[in-house]
Design a protein around this motif. Sequence first.
Motif, PDB file in Angstrom:
ATOM      1  N   TYR A   5       4.768  -6.377 -23.229  1.00  0.00           N
ATOM      2  CA  TYR A   5       3.361  -6.536 -22.859  1.00  0.00           C
ATOM      3  C   TYR A   5       3.207  -7.158 -21.484  1.00  0.00           C
ATOM      4  CZ  TYR A   5      -1.519  -8.130 -23.151  1.00  0.00           C
ATOM      5  OH  TYR A   5      -2.845  -8.360 -22.909  1.00  0.00           O
ATOM      6  N   SER A   6       3.976  -8.206 -21.187  1.00  0.00           N
ATOM      7  CA  SER A   6       3.820  -8.907 -19.916  1.00  0.00           C
ATOM      8  C   SER A   6       4.181  -8.024 -18.732  1.00  0.00           C
ATOM      9  CB  SER A   6       4.671 -10.180 -19.895  1.00  0.00           C
ATOM     10  OG  SER A   6       6.046  -9.869 -20.008  1.00  0.00           O
ATOM     11  N   ARG A   7       5.071  -7.069 -18.911  1.00  0.00           N
ATOM     12  CA  ARG A   7       5.498  -6.192 -17.829  1.00  0.00           C
ATOM     13  C   ARG A   7       4.384  -5.241 -17.390  1.00  0.00           C
ATOM     14  NH1 ARG A   7       9.193  -1.861 -15.940  1.00  0.00           N
ATOM     15  NH2 ARG A   7       8.133  -0.348 -17.256  1.00  0.00           N
ATOM     16  N   VAL A   8       3.455  -4.973 -18.283  1.00  0.00           N
ATOM     17  CA  VAL A   8       2.385  -4.025 -17.984  1.00  0.00           C
ATOM     18  C   VAL A   8       1.630  -4.435 -16.729  1.00  0.00           C
ATOM     19  CG1 VAL A   8       0.182  -3.108 -18.821  1.00  0.00           C
ATOM     20  CG2 VAL A   8       2.116  -3.303 -20.382  1.00  0.00           C
ATOM     21  N   PHE A   9       1.457  -5.740 -16.513  1.00  0.00           N
ATOM     22  CA  PHE A   9       0.575  -6.221 -15.450  1.00  0.00           C
ATOM     23  C   PHE A   9       1.320  -6.603 -14.183  1.00  0.00           C
ATOM     24  CE2 PHE A   9      -0.887  -7.201 -19.703  1.00  0.00           C
ATOM     25  CZ  PHE A   9      -2.015  -6.396 -19.741  1.00  0.00           C
ATOM     26  N   ASP A  10       2.628  -6.498 -14.209  1.00  0.00           N
ATOM     27  CA  ASP A  10       3.435  -6.747 -13.029  1.00  0.00           C
ATOM     28  C   ASP A  10       3.615  -5.439 -12.269  1.00  0.00           C
ATOM     29  OD1 ASP A  10       6.447  -7.052 -11.781  1.00  0.00           O
ATOM     30  OD2 ASP A  10       5.337  -8.937 -11.792  1.00  0.00           O
ATOM     31  N   GLN A  11       4.060  -5.541 -11.015  1.00  0.00           N
ATOM     32  CA  GLN A  11       4.297  -4.317 -10.245  1.00  0.00           C
ATOM     33  C   GLN A  11       5.352  -3.433 -10.896  1.00  0.00           C
ATOM     34  OE1 GLN A  11       4.451  -6.671  -6.349  1.00  0.00           O
ATOM     35  NE2 GLN A  11       3.737  -4.684  -5.643  1.00  0.00           N
ATOM     36  N   ARG A  12       6.243  -4.032 -11.685  1.00  0.00           N
ATOM     37  CA  ARG A  12       7.244  -3.226 -12.390  1.00  0.00           C
ATOM     38  C   ARG A  12       6.603  -2.302 -13.412  1.00  0.00           C
ATOM     39  NH1 ARG A  12      10.379  -7.740 -15.300  1.00  0.00           N
ATOM     40  NH2 ARG A  12       8.193  -8.390 -15.516  1.00  0.00           N
ATOM     41  N   GLY A  13       5.440  -2.655 -13.895  1.00  0.00           N
ATOM     42  CA  GLY A  13       4.798  -1.878 -14.936  1.00  0.00           C
ATOM     43  C   GLY A  13       3.743  -0.915 -14.440  1.00  0.00           C
ATOM     44  N   GLU A  14       3.607  -0.759 -13.129  1.00  0.00           N
ATOM     45  CA  GLU A  14       2.587   0.140 -12.605  1.00  0.00           C
ATOM     46  C   GLU A  14       2.861   1.583 -13.027  1.00  0.00           C
ATOM     47  OE1 GLU A  14       2.479  -0.563  -8.415  1.00  0.00           O
ATOM     48  OE2 GLU A  14       1.406  -2.470  -8.615  1.00  0.00           O
ATOM     49  N   PHE A  15       1.810   2.263 -13.434  1.00  0.00           N
ATOM     50  CA  PHE A  15       1.891   3.657 -13.878  1.00  0.00           C
ATOM     51  C   PHE A  15       2.949   3.825 -14.965  1.00  0.00           C
ATOM     52  CE2 PHE A  15       0.546   3.788  -9.347  1.00  0.00           C
ATOM     53  CZ  PHE A  15      -0.766   4.181  -9.563  1.00  0.00           C
ATOM     54  N   GLY A  16       2.978   2.857 -15.880  1.00  0.00           N
ATOM     55  CA  GLY A  16       3.932   2.899 -16.981  1.00  0.00           C
ATOM     56  C   GLY A  16       3.499   3.874 -18.060  1.00  0.00           C
TER      57      GLY A  16
ATOM     58  N   ALA B  73       6.672 -16.102  -3.188  1.00  0.00           N
ATOM     59  CA  ALA B  73       7.586 -15.204  -2.483  1.00  0.00           C
ATOM     60  C   ALA B  73       6.985 -13.823  -2.259  1.00  0.00           C
ATOM     61  CB  ALA B  73       8.895 -15.074  -3.255  1.00  0.00           C
ATOM     62  N   ARG B  74       5.957 -13.499  -3.048  1.00  0.00           N
ATOM     63  CA  ARG B  74       5.319 -12.189  -2.897  1.00  0.00           C
ATOM     64  C   ARG B  74       3.879 -12.323  -2.424  1.00  0.00           C
ATOM     65  NH1 ARG B  74       5.624  -8.411  -7.766  1.00  0.00           N
ATOM     66  NH2 ARG B  74       5.777 -10.217  -9.112  1.00  0.00           N
ATOM     67  N   GLN B  75       3.590 -13.391  -1.707  1.00  0.00           N
ATOM     68  CA  GLN B  75       2.255 -13.571  -1.153  1.00  0.00           C
ATOM     69  C   GLN B  75       1.903 -12.397  -0.247  1.00  0.00           C
ATOM     70  OE1 GLN B  75       1.664 -17.234   0.952  1.00  0.00           O
ATOM     71  NE2 GLN B  75      -0.285 -16.611   1.827  1.00  0.00           N
ATOM     72  N   PRO B  76       0.734 -11.764  -0.424  1.00  0.00           N
ATOM     73  CA  PRO B  76       0.362 -10.625   0.409  1.00  0.00           C
ATOM     74  C   PRO B  76       0.271 -11.006   1.881  1.00  0.00           C
ATOM     75  CG  PRO B  76      -1.022 -10.763  -1.532  1.00  0.00           C
ATOM     76  CD  PRO B  76      -0.249 -12.038  -1.476  1.00  0.00           C
ATOM     77  N   SER B  77       0.399 -10.011   2.731  1.00  0.00           N
ATOM     78  CA  SER B  77       0.384 -10.256   4.173  1.00  0.00           C
ATOM     79  C   SER B  77      -1.008 -10.577   4.698  1.00  0.00           C
ATOM     80  CB  SER B  77       0.944  -9.039   4.919  1.00  0.00           C
ATOM     81  OG  SER B  77       0.158  -7.887   4.668  1.00  0.00           O
ATOM     82  N   GLY B  78      -2.022 -10.383   3.881  1.00  0.00           N
ATOM     83  CA  GLY B  78      -3.385 -10.715   4.275  1.00  0.00           C
ATOM     84  C   GLY B  78      -4.266 -10.865   3.054  1.00  0.00           C
ATOM     85  N   PRO B  79      -5.429 -11.508   3.175  1.00  0.00           N
ATOM     86  CA  PRO B  79      -6.286 -11.760   2.013  1.00  0.00           C
ATOM     87  C   PRO B  79      -6.716 -10.499   1.282  1.00  0.00           C
ATOM     88  CG  PRO B  79      -6.978 -13.104   3.872  1.00  0.00           C
ATOM     89  CD  PRO B  79      -5.964 -12.132   4.398  1.00  0.00           C
ATOM     90  N   ARG B  80      -6.935  -9.410   2.017  1.00  0.00           N
ATOM     91  CA  ARG B  80      -7.409  -8.175   1.399  1.00  0.00           C
ATOM     92  C   ARG B  80      -6.271  -7.193   1.137  1.00  0.00           C
ATOM     93  NH1 ARG B  80     -12.708  -6.855   5.023  1.00  0.00           N
ATOM     94  NH2 ARG B  80     -11.555  -7.961   6.640  1.00  0.00           N
ATOM     95  N   LYS B  81      -5.071  -7.715   0.917  1.00  0.00           N
ATOM     96  CA  LYS B  81      -3.922  -6.834   0.768  1.00  0.00           C
ATOM     97  C   LYS B  81      -3.109  -7.126  -0.489  1.00  0.00           C
ATOM     98  CE  LYS B  81      -3.567  -5.877   5.709  1.00  0.00           C
ATOM     99  NZ  LYS B  81      -2.690  -5.775   6.887  1.00  0.00           N
ATOM    100  N   GLY B  82      -3.783  -7.625  -1.519  1.00  0.00           N
ATOM    101  CA  GLY B  82      -3.082  -7.850  -2.772  1.00  0.00           C
ATOM    102  C   GLY B  82      -2.561  -6.547  -3.349  1.00  0.00           C
ATOM    103  N   PRO B  83      -1.313  -6.510  -3.798  1.00  0.00           N
ATOM    104  CA  PRO B  83      -0.707  -5.258  -4.243  1.00  0.00           C
ATOM    105  C   PRO B  83      -0.912  -4.926  -5.711  1.00  0.00           C
ATOM    106  CG  PRO B  83       0.952  -6.971  -4.236  1.00  0.00           C
ATOM    107  CD  PRO B  83      -0.335  -7.620  -3.761  1.00  0.00           C
ATOM    108  N   THR B  84      -1.635  -5.755  -6.446  1.00  0.00           N
ATOM    109  CA  THR B  84      -1.733  -5.584  -7.897  1.00  0.00           C
ATOM    110  C   THR B  84      -2.685  -4.457  -8.262  1.00  0.00           C
ATOM    111  OG1 THR B  84      -1.356  -7.969  -8.144  1.00  0.00           O
ATOM    112  CG2 THR B  84      -2.188  -6.776 -10.060  1.00  0.00           C
ATOM    113  N   ASN B  85      -2.189  -3.455  -8.964  1.00  0.00           N
ATOM    114  CA  ASN B  85      -3.034  -2.360  -9.435  1.00  0.00           C
ATOM    115  C   ASN B  85      -3.998  -2.836 -10.511  1.00  0.00           C
ATOM    116  OD1 ASN B  85      -1.554  -0.737  -7.747  1.00  0.00           O
ATOM    117  ND2 ASN B  85      -0.806   0.638  -9.345  1.00  0.00           N
TER     118      ASN B  85
END
Length: 511
Positions: free
Chosen positions: A263-274, A372-384
Amino acid sequence: MYRRLLSSLLAAVVLTALFTGCDSFLQKSPQGELTSENFFRNGEDAQRALNSVYDYAQARSFDFFPPYPMIFGSIASDNATKGGESGSDQISVQRVEQFNPRPTDPYITSTWNTMYTGIYRANLVIANVPDIESMSASQREQIVGEAKFLRAYFHFYALKMYGLGNDRANDGPGIPLITEPLPASDADVPRTSEAEVWAQIETDLQDAATAMGPTAPDLGRATEGAAKALRVEAHVFQEEWSDAQTLAREIIDSGRYSLDPDYSRVFDQRGEFGPGSVFEINHVDLSSALEGTVGTIYQNSRDTWGYGFNCPTQALYDAFEANDPRRDATIIESGETITGPEGNTETVEVVGACAANGPDGYLNEKMWLPAARQPSGPRKGPTNRRVIRYAHVLLWHAEAANENGDPQAALESLNKVRARARDDDDDPSNDPDGVLPDITTANQSELRDIIWHEQRVEFAMEYQRFFNLVRQGRTDLMADDGFQEGVNERFPIPQEQLDQGTALDQNPGYE
């Protein structure tokens, strides 16, 4: 704003690749500006125009406002509080939380503009792509089908925000229903009844499901399954239980989706388009474009690099059953040490207004990223953003089956979701220490409450709770926060929209 953009130029966007060997549906910065009159010449133009529709589905703010789904679906509900640095931080969000939003508030206006700009762009695609002779018929149908899906998606959200009735009789005030790319002079459009909006949503989604295939040409684009699933949700909102159960069962029996065991993996980048992703809106941290979400920085801790908004309530924390693993995957407790997917650990402190929420204060772990995975800018969060998951389909099916007097079908789907949560591979004999045991009651009233509870904890902090409470007629759970029956089921029509014409009237209670 919808009216202003009717006469604007069409922004062109393109596809790019995110991972080697894995196409992902992304948008880059505009590659030029072209008018709609000279734009639709070939398949590339059609695809770029469609991409510009998806651009508005991202729900990221072009003016750096917090993302509207977080505000209206979560903070407005009993699942979350505003958070931030203090109570006065983002005062207009606080007004939403306290059920006294104003028609002039920026989030009210930006949400309306996002929905109707998306509708306008979808209408351009639907009106123009069928006339592009250089494309094959199947290519045209695919693109028009996706545009109809998105038009239905925008109308659906706008209806939930501004036009639903106080019960499920489909007699609400409705919203402007716009199915053609109107010129600016015709943009002053009156409301269409709630029932007629639902009918158009149904038609668009039926057309979309017919036109689109079971798999998407690129990740992040809609599919036949997404169109069917959004139809299921529309039937659930209207309490059309027979249609909802039949269509949900069709999706289940297709075998195209499954529940990710973790379940926890669903919301991480590893779980994108799972395997359980039915419709997911893509975000990515690109140095050259704003294709990320501001939701990441808004919901990470102020102790690190975030702003500390959208904090889970004590009531939500207490709603999870004993030892439910989903609570730990959903809620960060102050001082908790979290291990990121790379194996690094980080201790998260809850500071700011969130720290006053409950005994320790909480944060939304589904949007957490380590430093360690802080986005490069405020409007650049990578979370789907996971809009529709297979778990939604299962629990909608359970709800519909129960209302149809079919408790065994309801229990089958309900217990699949619970089994995944306890991670026993659907085998009750592996039930660890009585965690989330299978539900067995066939009593309709009891089972209804259990299914609603399961929806709350399974989708906690995914921006849906407020709208579910409204459709379920349980707004009394928000009465202590100031919810007024007959008023707060809807949000106000933006004042600037009212000021530009005479066709619309304000929702009751906001005059």
